[in-house]
Write a protein that holds these residues in place. Structure first.
Motif, PDB file in Angstrom:
ATOM      1  N   PRO A 266      -0.250 -19.901   5.559  1.00 33.66           N
ATOM      2  CA  PRO A 266       0.623 -19.239   6.090  1.00 33.66           C
ATOM      3  C   PRO A 266       2.146 -18.872   5.316  1.00 33.66           C
ATOM      4  CG  PRO A 266       0.064 -20.897   4.270  1.00 33.66           C
ATOM      5  CD  PRO A 266      -1.068 -19.726   4.654  1.00 33.66           C
ATOM      6  N   ALA A 267       3.219 -18.707   5.826  1.00 33.39           N
ATOM      7  CA  ALA A 267       4.169 -17.705   5.178  1.00 33.39           C
ATOM      8  C   ALA A 267       5.201 -18.229   5.743  1.00 33.39           C
ATOM      9  CB  ALA A 267       4.480 -16.270   6.052  1.00 33.39           C
ATOM     10  N   MET A 268       6.316 -18.257   4.362  1.00 37.25           N
ATOM     11  CA  MET A 268       7.122 -18.792   3.813  1.00 37.25           C
ATOM     12  C   MET A 268       8.442 -17.896   3.837  1.00 37.25           C
ATOM     13  SD  MET A 268       6.733 -22.036   5.072  1.00 37.25           S
ATOM     14  CE  MET A 268       7.744 -23.420   4.057  1.00 37.25           C
ATOM     15  N   CYS A 269       7.980 -17.062   3.574  1.00 35.74           N
ATOM     16  CA  CYS A 269       9.568 -15.717   3.237  1.00 35.74           C
ATOM     17  C   CYS A 269       8.653 -14.608   3.554  1.00 35.74           C
ATOM     18  CB  CYS A 269       9.131 -15.536   1.467  1.00 35.74           C
ATOM     19  SG  CYS A 269       8.331 -14.496   1.049  1.00 35.74           S
ATOM     20  N   TYR A 270       7.775 -14.414   4.004  1.00 36.46           N
ATOM     21  CA  TYR A 270       7.760 -12.745   5.082  1.00 36.46           C
ATOM     22  C   TYR A 270       8.745 -13.335   6.215  1.00 36.46           C
ATOM     23  CZ  TYR A 270       5.779  -9.507   7.257  1.00 36.46           C
ATOM     24  OH  TYR A 270       5.789  -8.100   8.969  1.00 36.46           O
ATOM     25  N   TYR A 271       9.083 -12.115   6.721  1.00 30.79           N
ATOM     26  CA  TYR A 271       9.646 -11.951   8.082  1.00 30.79           C
ATOM     27  C   TYR A 271       9.430 -11.054   8.282  1.00 30.79           C
ATOM     28  CZ  TYR A 271      12.016 -14.793  11.795  1.00 30.79           C
ATOM     29  OH  TYR A 271      12.675 -15.090  13.114  1.00 30.79           O
TER      30      TYR A 271
ATOM     31  N   SER B 288      11.115  -8.188   3.593  1.00 31.94           N
ATOM     32  CA  SER B 288      10.924  -9.720   2.934  1.00 31.94           C
ATOM     33  C   SER B 288       9.136 -10.238   2.316  1.00 31.94           C
ATOM     34  CB  SER B 288      11.095 -10.362   4.221  1.00 31.94           C
ATOM     35  OG  SER B 288       9.908 -10.069   5.559  1.00 31.94           O
ATOM     36  N   GLY B 289       9.519 -11.037   2.179  1.00 32.26           N
ATOM     37  CA  GLY B 289       7.820 -11.314   1.671  1.00 32.26           C
ATOM     38  C   GLY B 289       7.872 -11.006   0.135  1.00 32.26           C
ATOM     39  N   GLY B 290       6.412 -12.008  -0.615  1.00 27.14           N
ATOM     40  CA  GLY B 290       6.749 -11.689  -1.238  1.00 27.14           C
ATOM     41  C   GLY B 290       6.585 -12.527  -2.738  1.00 27.14           C
ATOM     42  N   TYR B 291       7.928 -13.447  -2.122  1.00 21.26           N
ATOM     43  CA  TYR B 291       8.754 -14.447  -3.032  1.00 21.26           C
ATOM     44  C   TYR B 291       8.237 -16.085  -3.194  1.00 21.26           C
ATOM     45  CZ  TYR B 291      12.202 -10.715  -2.098  1.00 21.26           C
ATOM     46  OH  TYR B 291      12.902  -9.734  -2.425  1.00 21.26           O
ATOM     47  N   CYS B 292       7.346 -16.378  -1.523  1.00 27.48           N
ATOM     48  CA  CYS B 292       6.788 -17.793  -1.604  1.00 27.48           C
ATOM     49  C   CYS B 292       5.929 -17.613  -2.256  1.00 27.48           C
ATOM     50  CB  CYS B 292       7.401 -18.472  -0.376  1.00 27.48           C
ATOM     51  SG  CYS B 292       6.013 -17.447   0.438  1.00 27.48           S
ATOM     52  N   ARG B 293       4.994 -17.181  -1.972  1.00 30.56           N
ATOM     53  CA  ARG B 293       3.074 -17.048  -2.348  1.00 30.56           C
ATOM     54  C   ARG B 293       2.538 -18.302  -1.727  1.00 30.56           C
ATOM     55  NH1 ARG B 293       3.690 -12.219  -4.730  1.00 30.56           N
ATOM     56  NH2 ARG B 293       2.273 -12.716  -6.080  1.00 30.56           N
ATOM     57  N   THR B 294       3.083 -18.673  -0.766  1.00 30.96           N
ATOM     58  CA  THR B 294       2.044 -19.552  -0.394  1.00 30.96           C
ATOM     59  C   THR B 294       1.193 -18.458   0.986  1.00 30.96           C
ATOM     60  OG1 THR B 294       3.863 -19.132   2.147  1.00 30.96           O
ATOM     61  CG2 THR B 294       4.157 -21.172   0.609  1.00 30.96           C
ATOM     62  N   CYS B 295       1.175 -17.582   0.712  1.00 34.39           N
ATOM     63  CA  CYS B 295       0.353 -17.022   1.661  1.00 34.39           C
ATOM     64  C   CYS B 295      -0.797 -15.953   1.152  1.00 34.39           C
ATOM     65  CB  CYS B 295       0.971 -15.151   2.551  1.00 34.39           C
ATOM     66  SG  CYS B 295       1.736 -14.203   1.178  1.00 34.39           S
ATOM     67  N   LEU B 296      -0.503 -16.316  -0.605  1.00 35.15           N
ATOM     68  CA  LEU B 296      -2.035 -15.988  -1.566  1.00 35.15           C
ATOM     69  C   LEU B 296      -2.719 -15.620  -1.135  1.00 35.15           C
ATOM     70  CD1 LEU B 296      -0.450 -17.539  -4.530  1.00 35.15           C
ATOM     71  CD2 LEU B 296      -0.591 -15.018  -4.015  1.00 35.15           C
TER      72      LEU B 296
ATOM     73  N   VAL C 278      -3.456 -11.997  -4.217  1.00 35.73           N
ATOM     74  CA  VAL C 278      -2.525 -11.014  -3.807  1.00 35.73           C
ATOM     75  C   VAL C 278      -1.847 -12.094  -2.756  1.00 35.73           C
ATOM     76  CG1 VAL C 278      -3.777  -9.291  -4.301  1.00 35.73           C
ATOM     77  CG2 VAL C 278      -3.928  -9.736  -2.154  1.00 35.73           C
ATOM     78  N   ALA C 279      -0.681 -11.585  -2.679  1.00 34.90           N
ATOM     79  CA  ALA C 279       0.414 -11.730  -1.728  1.00 34.90           C
ATOM     80  C   ALA C 279       0.216 -11.095  -0.090  1.00 34.90           C
ATOM     81  CB  ALA C 279       1.673 -11.699  -1.677  1.00 34.90           C
ATOM     82  N   SER C 280      -0.862 -11.636   0.655  1.00 33.75           N
ATOM     83  CA  SER C 280      -1.361 -11.084   1.693  1.00 33.75           C
ATOM     84  C   SER C 280      -0.015 -10.841   3.097  1.00 33.75           C
ATOM     85  CB  SER C 280      -1.853 -12.189   2.536  1.00 33.75           C
ATOM     86  OG  SER C 280      -0.775 -12.980   3.489  1.00 33.75           O
ATOM     87  N   CYS C 281       1.874 -10.985   2.820  1.00 32.89           N
ATOM     88  CA  CYS C 281       2.605 -10.274   3.206  1.00 32.89           C
ATOM     89  C   CYS C 281       2.659  -8.916   2.690  1.00 32.89           C
ATOM     90  CB  CYS C 281       3.472 -11.080   3.503  1.00 32.89           C
ATOM     91  SG  CYS C 281       4.015 -11.626   1.639  1.00 32.89           S
ATOM     92  N   ARG C 282       2.423  -8.458   1.644  1.00 29.16           N
ATOM     93  CA  ARG C 282       2.956  -7.395   0.728  1.00 29.16           C
ATOM     94  C   ARG C 282       1.579  -6.531   0.506  1.00 29.16           C
ATOM     95  NH1 ARG C 282       8.582  -7.642  -0.488  1.00 29.16           N
ATOM     96  NH2 ARG C 282       7.811  -5.221  -0.936  1.00 29.16           N
TER      97      ARG C 282
END
Ligand SMILES: Cc1cc2nc3c(=O)[nH]c(=O)nc-3n(C[C@H](O)[C@H](O)[C@H](O)COP(=O)(O)O)c2cc1C
Ligand code: SF4
Ligand code: SF4
Ligand code: FES
Lengths: 453, 323
Positions: free
Chosen positions: B35-40, B46-54, B72-76
């Motif tokens: 899941p990704a709440m901050c990446y777009y 964008s991304g790296g902030y919410c940490r849901t995509c760890l 790790v944050a998968s979005c970054r």
């Protein structure tokens, strides 16, 4: 007496000014480096010295310098981290106030080694008066030909600036510092890229602590090998320790790495023992971010060996029974101090200083603080203790920058070693409500029985 | 250019260099996508902030097989050749994510029944799919006054999860940025220097990127629950944007206009404020047909109690969302 390399002349009359500093051998390292050495040779000496970053993480400085990317036609920067905001740490302030020229000298020699022609000292807002001292020293250095164009006729140019921060602990984290230096909100960057590749204004940058940069001066003067002779193993040279808490002689001490902790706390050369004839209860050896140690693990490791003031020995036992040298903010607690209150105090700091970018730290630090406050007031529940352990675990390692870890570790360590004191707060709210409770009935750490199979 | 091989939860795919773990996982499919709440995708940095995509990287690459020490944050984090990643298959990841969800919710009002975003809120979905059922937080939640960001957008910070998406919209889509983050830590808030200053043609896209009900369309607020409306793909000739939008209708009336969101809740193209706020008459639009929307939400899908993680039909998947 241990050898001193940084504070050798700290009591010399007028050492703040250029004349006295120069008369006592100041700026020799610049002459030597610029006239007799190539930049790579300076880097080589720093590598040989074994110097490790004095800002907290202890990363080998020579290695950090050799990672600096050197693309053609792109400026490189050296940035000095003088943001010193970790509770318990005040060594950089002492050095800058007392001997500002050693930092300026170190900046010139180090900038030369890294090929930087513009360098910055980023200093915390609360040290504005220290910034003035540094600016005076820089003006003197310009006036005497140590800064500016064609230094010592070698063709090397360097401009040095002081930038005062706005007063946020997070701007000590190196990438937040760079953002702030660029005039932006001080949010830590997401890494990679690391500053060595894309730092200030996207250019290769080295960020080093004040003390690290000052240590380059004796390293270049005497040679890296000479520096490496002091200390034990991978902890070489001297280290500034800012000692505070319930000791007879709080202050900043320069120690040779490897001094036994016991000697540091109890000898008259250093802290002079626990104040008012009390017992030691605990010690935080490296600034508020590192794990707290109960009395029986301060001077000895869990294996019963003498604990030494080195990176390795202080972390012996890992998080179970060790701590860290960190930034050298050495805080000692006597038997009457309340560990729950101290933990709450630290967590209040991290709650206040979280930048708020990532959810675990933004939300978790506030949560821990509130639970700790409730416990501290005698209004907590037994389940709060495990809740804290769990929240700390959910923050640790899951954040953008290490502030999350720094907030989680002290809480986890305090509960690991002082759980019975937390429980006492739940079981005896009546006694806890008395603000002097620690004084009436000392709660000493309980050494766990050795586990026998 | 040679492709890189990456394995996520046991499923292997080859991706272009520079692809992040999150993008690779989305290419494999919803079963492994974090899941990704901050990446777009469309918003740079964008991304790296919410940490849901760890996620957990159990093997760094073919060349350097060492596992990564932390989640790790998968979005970054970009894919390396031969990388092996665990998402739902790692207990550690599932636990850490539960923690993140709990953190995101401790200061959230949880008043979904009166929130305009209900039915298309990513936080609702996230907590339903990855959270624990009961909060352990017993303190007062942070609250803010509602403020107007210009005439058409309302900000209710109380619901904000500080994903920074709207800040990136302001930075990247609108000239002369007047909107950003003030204060820090838990009391950090999205704000404008002067409350009414966000006034430019693309500001409305903030509403579409906001994963929660913090930024809402004042021309639509509380007119209807989204699940009573019929989304229809429609377009119009617009000299400012592509004019490709979704009109949300009740009977023949257009209640609101939004961008077209893909399977991951990201818009295909930005739309301008004129299309979004001013064009509410059926004669403004050429309808293309009903939009099969993956409306995400547990509420709209009545999926309480079911284990379904993902509910889009294959036809609704845009073909080129990752290009
Ligand atoms: C939250 C946080 C605060 C920090 N504050 C400081 C500081 O005040 N001074 C400092 O030198 N390093 C600080 N650091 C460490 C720096 O990020 C960086 O590692 C250091 O400046 C590198 O210098 P060194 O290699 O010479 O130690 C901090 C790190 C974190 C995560
Ligand atoms: S860990 Fe805390 S201080 Fe560091 S980036 Fe995240 S919120 Fe900011
Ligand atoms: S207002 Fe919405 S888009 Fe902006 S940071 Fe908050 S949650 Fe994200
Ligand atoms: S989506 Fe990756 S950290 Fe938010």
């Amino acid at each position: 007496m241990g050898r001193k390399l940084l504070l050798t002349h700290d009591h010399v009359e007028g050492i703040q000014g250029y004349a006295a500093y120069r008369a006592n051998g100041g700026y020799r390292s610049v002459e030597k480096a610029l006239k007799k050495m190539t930049p790579d040779e300076v880097v080589e000496e720093v590598k040989k010295s074994g110097l490790r970053g004095r800002g907290g993480a202890g990363f080998p400085t020579g290695m950090k310098w050799s990672f600096l990317a050197k693309p053609e036609g792109v400026p490189r920067y050296l940035v000095c981290n003088a943001d010193e905001s970790e509770p318990g740490t005040f060594k950089d302030r002492y050095l800058m106030e007392r001997i500002p020229h050693i930092l300026i000298e170190g900046m010139i020699t180090s900038s030369y080694a890294l090929g930087a022609n513009t360098s910055y000292i980023y200093i915390r807002g609360e040290y504005f008066y220290v910034a003035r001292i540094l600016e005076n020293a820089i003006a003197e250095a310009y006036a005497n030909g140590w800064l500016g164009k064609n230094i010592l006729g070698t063709g090397y140019n360097l401009d040095l600036y002081v930038q005062v921060g706005g007063g946020a602990y997070i701007c000590g984290e190196e990438t937040a510092l760079l953002e702030s230096l660029e005039g932006k909100r001080g949010n830590p960057r997401i890494k990679p890229p690391f500053p060595a590749v894309a730092g200030l204004y996207g250019c290769p940058t080295v960020v080093n602590n004040v003390e690290t940069i000052a240590a380059v001066v004796p390293i270049v003067n005497d040679g890296g090998d000479e520096y490496a002779k002091i200390g034990i193993g991978r902890s070489t040279g001297t280290k500034l320790i800012s000692a505070s808490g319930n000791i007879n002689k709080p202050g900043v001490y320069e120690i040779e790495l490897g001094v036994p902790v016991e000697e540091f706390i109890f000898s008259d050369e250093y802290c002079g023992g626990i104040a008012n004839g009390k017992r030691m209860k605990a010690c935080v050896p490296g600034g508020s971010s590192v794990p707290i140690l109960p009395d029986y693990l301060v001077c000895k490791t869990a294996a019963g060996e003498d604990r030494l003031m080195t990176y390795e020995s202080l972390s012996d036992g890992g998080f179970v029974s060790g701590s860290m040298l960190g930034s050298g903010g050495f805080i000692v607690y006597d038997e009457h101090q309340c560990i729950v209150r101290n933990t709450w105090n630290f967590s209040r700091f991290y709650h206040h200083e979280s930048c708020g970018q990532c959810s675990p730290c933004r939300e978790g630090t506030g949560w821990m603080e509130r639970v700790l406050h409730r416990l501290e007031k005698g209004e907590g529940h037994m389940s709060d203790i495990d809740l804290l352990v769990d929240v700390a675990k959910k923050i640790e390692g899951n954040t953008i920058c290490p502030l999350g870890d720094a907030a989680a570790w002290p809480v986890a360590a305090a509960i690991r070693h002082f759980r019975h004191e937390f429980e006492y707060h739940v079981l005896h709210p009546d006694k806890i409500k008395d603000p002097k409770h620690g004084y009436r009935e000392p709660i000493m750490p309980v050494k766990p029985e050795p586990v026998t199979a | 250019m040679s492709l890189l091989k990456v394995t996520i939860d046991g499923k292997t795919i080859e991706v272009e260099p520079g692809t992040t773990i999150l993008q690779a996982a989305r290419q494999i499919g919803p079963d492994v996508a974090p899941p990704a709440m901050c990446y777009y995708t469309k918003l740079k940095t964008s991304g790296g902030y919410c940490r849901t995509c760890l996620v957990k990287v159990t093997k760094g690459s073919e060349k350097d097989p060492r596992p990564m020490p932390k989640l790790v944050a998968s979005c970054r984090t970009t894919v390396m050749d031969g990388m092996e990643v665990q998402n739902y298959s790692s207990e550690e990841v599932v636990e850490a994510r539960k923690g993140v969800v709990e953190f995101l919710l401790i200061n959230h009002p949880l008043d979904c029944p009166i929130c305009d975003q209900a039915g298309e809120c990513h936080l609702q979905d996230l907590s339903y799919e990855n959270g624990r059922s009961k909060s352990r937080y017993e303190f007062k939640r942070r609250t803010f006054e509602k403020i107007d960001i210009g005439e058409k957008i309302q900000l209710h910070m109380t619901r904000c999860i500080l994903c920074y998406r709207c800040v990136k919209v302001a930075d990247q889509l609108t000239p002369g940025r007047v909107h950003g983050v003030i204060n820090r830590g838990e009391v950090a808030e999205i704000s404008t220097y002067i409350q009414n200053a966000v006034d430019n043609e693309f500001s409305g896209n903030m509403i579409d990127v906001c994963p929660v009900g913090a930024l809402t369309d004042k021309t639509f607020r509380f007119k209807s629950r989204v699940w009573f409306l019929k989304p229809v793909d429609a377009h119009r000739d617009c000299d400012q944007c592509s004019g490709k939008a979704v009109v949300w209708k009740y009977g023949n009336e257009i209640y609101r206009v939004t961008g077209r969101k893909d399977q991951w809740g990201e818009v295909d193209e930005w739309i301008c404020n004129t299309c979004r706020f001013e064009k509410k008459s059926p004669s403004d639009w050429v309808e293309e047909g009903p939009r099969k929307i993956n409306r995400h939400s547990v509420i709209s899908q009545n999926h309480y109690g079911s284990k379904t993680r993902f509910v889009a039909s294959p036809e609704s998947l845009p073909q080129k969302q990752l290009s």
